[in-house]
Design a protein around this motif. Structure first.
Motif, mmCIF file in Angstrom:
data_model
loop_
_atom_site.group_PDB
_atom_site.id
_atom_site.type_symbol
_atom_site.label_atom_id
_atom_site.label_comp_id
_atom_site.label_asym_id
_atom_site.label_seq_id
_atom_site.Cartn_x
_atom_site.Cartn_y
_atom_site.Cartn_z
ATOM 1 N N LEU A 1 1.010 -1.386 0.263
ATOM 2 C CA LEU A 1 -0.014 0.053 -0.077
ATOM 3 C C LEU A 1 0.901 1.196 -0.009
ATOM 4 C CD1 LEU A 1 -2.690 0.950 -0.040
ATOM 5 C CD2 LEU A 1 -2.935 1.153 2.606
ATOM 6 N N THR A 2 1.885 1.162 0.673
ATOM 7 C CA THR A 2 2.760 2.568 0.935
ATOM 8 C C THR A 2 3.446 3.011 -0.588
ATOM 9 O OG1 THR A 2 3.360 1.770 3.057
ATOM 10 C CG2 THR A 2 4.646 3.545 2.027
ATOM 11 N N ASP B 1 3.029 6.085 -5.541
ATOM 12 C CA ASP B 1 3.292 6.053 -7.143
ATOM 13 C C ASP B 1 1.831 6.718 -7.529
ATOM 14 O OD1 ASP B 1 5.243 4.533 -7.342
ATOM 15 O OD2 ASP B 1 4.029 2.514 -7.344
ATOM 16 N N ALA B 2 0.642 6.780 -6.876
ATOM 17 C CA ALA B 2 -0.395 7.564 -7.208
ATOM 18 C C ALA B 2 -0.610 9.042 -6.997
ATOM 19 C CB ALA B 2 -1.990 6.906 -6.399
ATOM 20 N N ALA B 3 0.400 9.404 -5.946
ATOM 21 C CA ALA B 3 0.534 10.728 -5.436
ATOM 22 C C ALA B 3 1.056 11.743 -6.473
ATOM 23 C CB ALA B 3 1.102 11.065 -4.125
ATOM 24 N N PRO B 4 0.586 12.704 -7.023
ATOM 25 C CA PRO B 4 1.219 13.617 -7.969
ATOM 26 C C PRO B 4 2.296 14.379 -7.331
ATOM 27 C CG PRO B 4 -1.097 14.501 -7.126
ATOM 28 C CD PRO B 4 -0.845 13.339 -6.594
ATOM 29 N N SER B 5 2.465 14.620 -5.846
ATOM 30 C CA SER B 5 3.352 15.290 -5.276
ATOM 31 C C SER B 5 3.485 14.417 -3.736
ATOM 32 C CB SER B 5 3.137 16.787 -5.058
ATOM 33 O OG SER B 5 2.154 16.942 -4.426
ATOM 34 N N PRO B 6 4.490 14.761 -2.972
ATOM 35 C CA PRO B 6 4.485 14.073 -1.691
ATOM 36 C C PRO B 6 3.161 14.149 -0.916
ATOM 37 C CG PRO B 6 6.619 14.930 -2.344
ATOM 38 C CD PRO B 6 5.566 15.331 -3.229
ATOM 39 N N VAL B 7 2.805 13.059 -0.097
ATOM 40 C CA VAL B 7 1.796 13.332 0.622
ATOM 41 C C VAL B 7 2.045 14.209 1.841
ATOM 42 C CG1 VAL B 7 0.363 11.872 2.258
ATOM 43 C CG2 VAL B 7 1.121 10.795 0.080
ATOM 44 N N THR B 8 1.228 14.750 2.332
ATOM 45 C CA THR B 8 1.612 15.825 3.649
ATOM 46 C C THR B 8 0.612 15.610 4.755
ATOM 47 O OG1 THR B 8 0.017 17.494 2.584
ATOM 48 C CG2 THR B 8 2.223 17.550 2.050
ATOM 49 N N LYS B 9 -0.430 14.885 4.273
ATOM 50 C CA LYS B 9 -1.311 14.512 5.672
ATOM 51 C C LYS B 9 -1.976 13.395 5.337
ATOM 52 C CE LYS B 9 -1.041 18.886 7.478
ATOM 53 N NZ LYS B 9 -1.562 19.804 6.911
ATOM 54 N N LEU B 10 -2.564 12.743 6.385
ATOM 55 C CA LEU B 10 -3.443 11.504 6.440
ATOM 56 C C LEU B 10 -4.530 11.506 7.513
ATOM 57 C CD1 LEU B 10 -2.144 7.582 5.992
ATOM 58 C CD2 LEU B 10 -3.628 8.451 7.827
ATOM 59 N N LEU B 11 -5.708 11.178 7.020
ATOM 60 C CA LEU B 11 -6.750 11.062 7.963
ATOM 61 C C LEU B 11 -7.198 9.567 8.015
ATOM 62 C CD1 LEU B 11 -8.860 11.995 9.929
ATOM 63 C CD2 LEU B 11 -10.218 12.705 7.749
ATOM 64 N N ASP B 12 -7.058 8.955 8.951
ATOM 65 C CA ASP B 12 -7.647 7.655 9.219
ATOM 66 C C ASP B 12 -8.942 7.465 9.723
ATOM 67 O OD1 ASP B 12 -7.851 4.984 9.691
ATOM 68 O OD2 ASP B 12 -6.941 5.136 11.733
ATOM 69 N N CYS B 13 -9.762 7.156 8.890
ATOM 70 C CA CYS B 13 -11.230 6.782 9.393
ATOM 71 C C CYS B 13 -11.715 5.339 9.472
ATOM 72 C CB CYS B 13 -12.090 7.423 8.094
ATOM 73 S SG CYS B 13 -12.197 9.049 7.623
ATOM 74 N N ASP C 1 5.059 5.229 7.527
ATOM 75 C CA ASP C 1 5.549 4.739 6.229
ATOM 76 C C ASP C 1 5.525 5.729 5.106
ATOM 77 O OD1 ASP C 1 5.844 2.543 7.855
ATOM 78 O OD2 ASP C 1 4.196 1.391 6.819
ATOM 79 N N LEU C 2 4.891 6.594 5.106
ATOM 80 C CA LEU C 2 4.878 7.799 4.144
ATOM 81 C C LEU C 2 5.641 8.875 4.368
ATOM 82 C CD1 LEU C 2 1.128 7.631 3.089
ATOM 83 C CD2 LEU C 2 3.175 6.952 1.442
ATOM 84 N N GLY C 3 6.235 9.054 5.527
ATOM 85 C CA GLY C 3 7.327 9.794 5.992
ATOM 86 C C GLY C 3 6.470 11.034 6.942
ATOM 87 N N LEU C 4 5.554 10.829 7.475
ATOM 88 C CA LEU C 4 4.782 11.879 8.030
ATOM 89 C C LEU C 4 5.092 11.841 9.492
ATOM 90 C CD1 LEU C 4 1.071 11.676 6.396
ATOM 91 C CD2 LEU C 4 2.942 13.121 5.713
ATOM 92 N N THR C 5 4.967 13.140 10.033
ATOM 93 C CA THR C 5 5.065 13.220 11.690
ATOM 94 C C THR C 5 3.852 13.084 12.114
ATOM 95 O OG1 THR C 5 4.631 15.489 11.448
ATOM 96 C CG2 THR C 5 7.102 15.045 11.242
#
Length: 331
Positions: free
Chosen positions: A218-219, A224-236, A247-251
């Motif tokens: 998944l990571t 690969d799908a992101a047009p630029s680096p992922v900056t946020k994640l919301l887990d629902c 794993d995507l490098g987010l704090t």
């Protein structure tokens, strides 16, 4: 008399029962609503199944006035939070709502408060602060879907400080909360990568999100799908998505979860949602966006207001594979 759904012990949908209650008179700061529709949320069945009992125990420990309460003090309990209907009585000190107003709302309470109120009733007395006027174009069945979802999404994005240049990953993005969150983020200019099952990929694409199916690797597939680096994640959803953010490098400050767990907290994620909502303002914003067709709310299935149908609705909801919202129609 009014009809209502309640329960007197924890368990599956079989513990739900239908009862009759005397008519209520609204008190200071409250309104009485003839309920037309009720939207269901996963939190409903998690509550009546008893999954929140550990949180209730913690709340009881930190509030000394509750130490001597017996378990019977919190039963019977009613069911559901989100509603839409028409005001038929107004209590003292209510100045911005009137008899005849079509409204929507949600019964707000902190997790673990052992709230005995519920929206699955033909007649509901609710705080005026939990109620807003329904935009005229919005059907009652759609309006009843918005309370928890809108306040959860708005609260989460407020806590995550979402901006229009963000690339945000949302898990369970085709669900009742996730789909509203995805569209709200898009309406604010963010790029959304929505994680869901393969059957919902086209649905997410139709909303404007970039779909990624859950599963292995998944990571790398999100990257690969992101047009630029992922900056946020919301887990629902829970179940490891906070680790995906890491794993995507987010704090931890850039990761929000609606599903608190010791593992998520240890990874520094923010437990967020409606606790960070502004309340009525958030509900009014999303309701207007839905009325303007800027956000689409999919009603997956409408059930009638009978005990058998309510039990069936929660049985379906508990599968975890509902796209959009389930609604009980009381009209």
């Amino acid at each position: 008399m009014s009809r209502a759904i309640e329960y007197r012990r924890f368990g599956g949908p079989e513990v739900l029962e239908e009862v009759e209650r005397p008519a209520q008179t609204p008190g200071n700061g409250t309104v009485r609503i003839a309920v037309r529709a009720v939207g269901l949320n996963p939190l409903d069945f998690k509550t009546f199944e008893g999954n929140l009992r550990p949180v209730e125990r913690v709340q009881r420990l930190i509030h000394p006035r509750r130490w001597l309460e017996g378990s019977s003090a919190h039963f019977p309990r009613s069911v559901a939070r989100d509603f839409a209907g028409v005001i038929d009585a107004v209590g003292a000190s209510v100045t911005d709502l009137a008899v005849g107003d079509a409204v929507l709302g949600t019964l707000r309470s902190a997790p673990g408060q052992a709230d005995t109120r519920g929206a699955l009733t033909t007649e509901l007395v609710a705080p005026a602060d939990d109620v807003v006027k329904k935009p005229a174009p919005l059907p009652f069945t759609q309006a009843a879907c918005l309370g928890v979802a809108s306040q959860t999404a708005c609260g989460a994005f407020r806590q995550l400080n979402l901006h229009d240049d963000d690339v945000i990953v949302i898990s369970a993005a085709a669900g009742g909360v996730g789909s509203v969150a995805a569209q709200l983020a898009l309406s604010r200019g963010a790029t959304v990568i929505g994680i869901a099952g393969a059957r919902n990929a086209e649905y997410l694409r139709s909303l404007g999100a970039i779909p990624v199916t859950y599963g292995g690797n998944l990571t790398s597939r999100v990257r690969d799908a992101a047009p630029s680096p992922v900056t946020k994640l919301l887990d629902c959803y829970g179940s490891g998505y906070v680790q995906l953010g890491r794993d995507l490098g987010l704090t931890g400050r850039s990761i929000g979860t609606l599903v608190p767990s010791p593992a998520a907290i240890l990874r520094g994620a923010r437990f967020t949602g409606s606790r960070h909502s502004s309340g009525r303002g958030d509900l009014e914003e999303v309701a207007q966006l839905v009325a303007d067709d800027a956000i689409k709310v999919e009603v997956a299935h409408t059930y009638s207001f009978t005990l058998e149908q309510v039990r069936a609705a929660y049985t379906e909801l508990a599968t975890g594979h509902v796209r959009g919202k389930l609604v009980v129609d009381l009209s």
